[in-house]
Design an enzyme around this catalytic site. Structure first.
Site, PDB file in Angstrom:
ATOM      1  N   LYS A  36      -8.921  -5.299   7.879  1.00  0.00           N
ATOM      2  CA  LYS A  36      -9.178  -6.317   6.868  1.00  0.00           C
ATOM      3  C   LYS A  36      -9.262  -7.705   7.523  1.00  0.00           C
ATOM      4  O   LYS A  36      -8.934  -7.855   8.710  1.00  0.00           O
ATOM      5  CB  LYS A  36      -8.067  -6.245   5.819  1.00  0.00           C
TER       6      LYS A  36
ATOM      7  N   TYR B  40     -12.825  -0.938  -4.691  1.00  0.00           N
ATOM      8  CA  TYR B  40     -11.536  -1.067  -5.382  1.00  0.00           C
ATOM      9  C   TYR B  40     -11.693  -0.883  -6.898  1.00  0.00           C
ATOM     10  O   TYR B  40     -10.988  -1.525  -7.676  1.00  0.00           O
ATOM     11  CB  TYR B  40     -10.921  -2.431  -5.077  1.00  0.00           C
TER      12      TYR B  40
ATOM     13  N   ASN C 229      -2.081  -6.885   4.343  1.00  0.00           N
ATOM     14  CA  ASN C 229      -1.545  -5.704   5.036  1.00  0.00           C
ATOM     15  C   ASN C 229      -2.494  -5.099   6.074  1.00  0.00           C
ATOM     16  O   ASN C 229      -2.409  -3.922   6.401  1.00  0.00           O
ATOM     17  CB  ASN C 229      -1.032  -4.664   4.023  1.00  0.00           C
TER      18      ASN C 229
ATOM     19  N   HIS D 157      -7.081  -0.853   5.939  1.00  0.00           N
ATOM     20  CA  HIS D 157      -7.316   0.090   4.838  1.00  0.00           C
ATOM     21  C   HIS D 157      -7.501   1.484   5.417  1.00  0.00           C
ATOM     22  O   HIS D 157      -8.122   1.650   6.464  1.00  0.00           O
ATOM     23  CB  HIS D 157      -8.582  -0.295   4.056  1.00  0.00           C
TER      24      HIS D 157
ATOM     25  N   GLU E 124     -15.933   6.600  -0.140  1.00  0.00           N
ATOM     26  CA  GLU E 124     -15.908   5.303   0.552  1.00  0.00           C
ATOM     27  C   GLU E 124     -16.874   5.277   1.737  1.00  0.00           C
ATOM     28  O   GLU E 124     -17.526   4.262   1.993  1.00  0.00           O
ATOM     29  CB  GLU E 124     -14.474   5.002   1.023  1.00  0.00           C
TER      30      GLU E 124
HETATM   31  P1  ADP Z   1      -3.595   1.156  -0.191  1.00  0.00           P
HETATM   32  O1  ADP Z   1      -4.429   0.072   0.463  1.00  0.00           O
HETATM   33  O2  ADP Z   1      -2.323   1.420   0.571  1.00  0.00           O
HETATM   34  O3  ADP Z   1      -4.398   2.415  -0.462  1.00  0.00           O
HETATM   35  P2  ADP Z   1      -3.819   0.365  -3.010  1.00  0.00           P
HETATM   36  O4  ADP Z   1      -5.103   1.131  -3.114  1.00  0.00           O
HETATM   37  O5  ADP Z   1      -2.781   0.566  -4.064  1.00  0.00           O
HETATM   38  O6  ADP Z   1      -3.097   0.597  -1.597  1.00  0.00           O
HETATM   39  O7  ADP Z   1      -4.157  -1.192  -2.990  1.00  0.00           O
HETATM   40  C1  ADP Z   1      -5.271  -1.681  -2.313  1.00  0.00           C
HETATM   41  C2  ADP Z   1      -4.926  -3.000  -1.697  1.00  0.00           C
HETATM   42  O8  ADP Z   1      -4.636  -3.952  -2.718  1.00  0.00           O
HETATM   43  C3  ADP Z   1      -3.677  -3.003  -0.812  1.00  0.00           C
HETATM   44  O9  ADP Z   1      -3.892  -2.484   0.488  1.00  0.00           O
HETATM   45  C4  ADP Z   1      -3.345  -4.466  -0.796  1.00  0.00           C
HETATM   46  O10 ADP Z   1      -4.206  -5.186   0.076  1.00  0.00           O
HETATM   47  C5  ADP Z   1      -3.666  -4.877  -2.225  1.00  0.00           C
HETATM   48  N1  ADP Z   1      -2.476  -4.805  -3.081  1.00  0.00           N
HETATM   49  C6  ADP Z   1      -1.883  -3.699  -3.577  1.00  0.00           C
HETATM   50  N2  ADP Z   1      -0.812  -4.002  -4.313  1.00  0.00           N
HETATM   51  C7  ADP Z   1      -0.723  -5.361  -4.310  1.00  0.00           C
HETATM   52  C8  ADP Z   1       0.162  -6.306  -4.888  1.00  0.00           C
HETATM   53  N3  ADP Z   1       1.203  -5.912  -5.656  1.00  0.00           N
HETATM   54  N4  ADP Z   1      -0.050  -7.615  -4.647  1.00  0.00           N
HETATM   55  C9  ADP Z   1      -1.082  -8.026  -3.905  1.00  0.00           C
HETATM   56  N5  ADP Z   1      -1.968  -7.194  -3.325  1.00  0.00           N
HETATM   57  C10 ADP Z   1      -1.795  -5.874  -3.512  1.00  0.00           C
END
Ligand code: ADP
Length: 171
Positions: A31, A71, A134, A137, A148
């Site tokens: 990212k 998303y 974070n 992805h 995807e």
């Molecule tokens: P992952 O990326 O681990 O598959 P998700 O699909 O639930 O997780 O979420 C996609 C992305 O959205 C996360 O990697 C993160 O960047 C963002 N995200 C998820 N939860 C939150 C949150 N509570 N606050 C801010 N950003 C979030």
């Protein structure tokens, strides 16, 4: 007649790296925060050294319509506008990695969504502190990965090639 390595295995059939299991693919993206922090090389290195095969790689500034499809399941979340803002803040590096059980193993390597819960040794557990930044992805299911990969890559951008250590890292 040559003996195929699978025929001299001591393990049960379920451990065999069948043609289809060995060709499982997943989408990994570094990212914008990961690119800004020059973590691309270290992230690629982890997947290479684990034994996976890189079959697609590109850098781009992700358009908003692509991200909204990527998303699609998060569009009602309160953080969604911030997520879009973050993901369009700079370039991303998207990759397709191939190998036995790569979807599940990649999720383990990447760690929990919230870095505060990610184990040390995972990408998020080693390189991040906040859920909204974070670093990486990883697709969360085989079906999700297929969707995807189709979204981010066209077929010509994915390279079929034989890795010479295939039968060493996978039965
Ligand atoms: P992952 O990326 O681990 O598959 P998700 O699909 O639930 O997780 O979420 C996609 C992305 O959205 C996360 O990697 C993160 O960047 C963002 N995200 C998820 N939860 C939150 C949150 N509570 N606050 C801010 N950003 C979030």
């Amino acid at each position: 007649n040559k003996i195929h390595p699978c025929q001299i295995s001591n393990y049960g059939f379920s451990y065999y790296c069948t043609a289809s299991a060995g060709r499982e693919r997943t989408l990994i993206a570094v990212k914008p925060d990961g690119v800004q922090r020059r973590l691309v090389g270290q992230i690629i290195q982890r997947f290479e050294q684990r034994g996976f095969k890189l079959v697609g790689l590109k850098m781009l500034k992700a358009p908003e319509d692509l991200l909204s499809q990527h998303y699609h399941n998060l569009q009602k979340k309160s953080f969604y506008p911030y997520l879009l803002c973050y993901m369009t803040s700079g370039p991303v590096v998207v990759m397709v990695w191939e190998g036995f059980n790569v979807v599940q193993t990649s999720r383990m390597m990447v760690g929990s969504t919230n870095p505060a819960e990610a184990q040390p040794g995972t990408v998020r557990g080693d390189f991040s502190i906040h859920v909204s930044r974070n670093v990486v992805h990883a697709s969360d299911s085989v079906a999700g990965a297929e969707r995807e990969i189709q979204l981010w890559f066209n077929g010509r951008e994915l390279i079929d090639w034989d890795c010479c250590d295939h039968n060493i890292v996978c039965e």
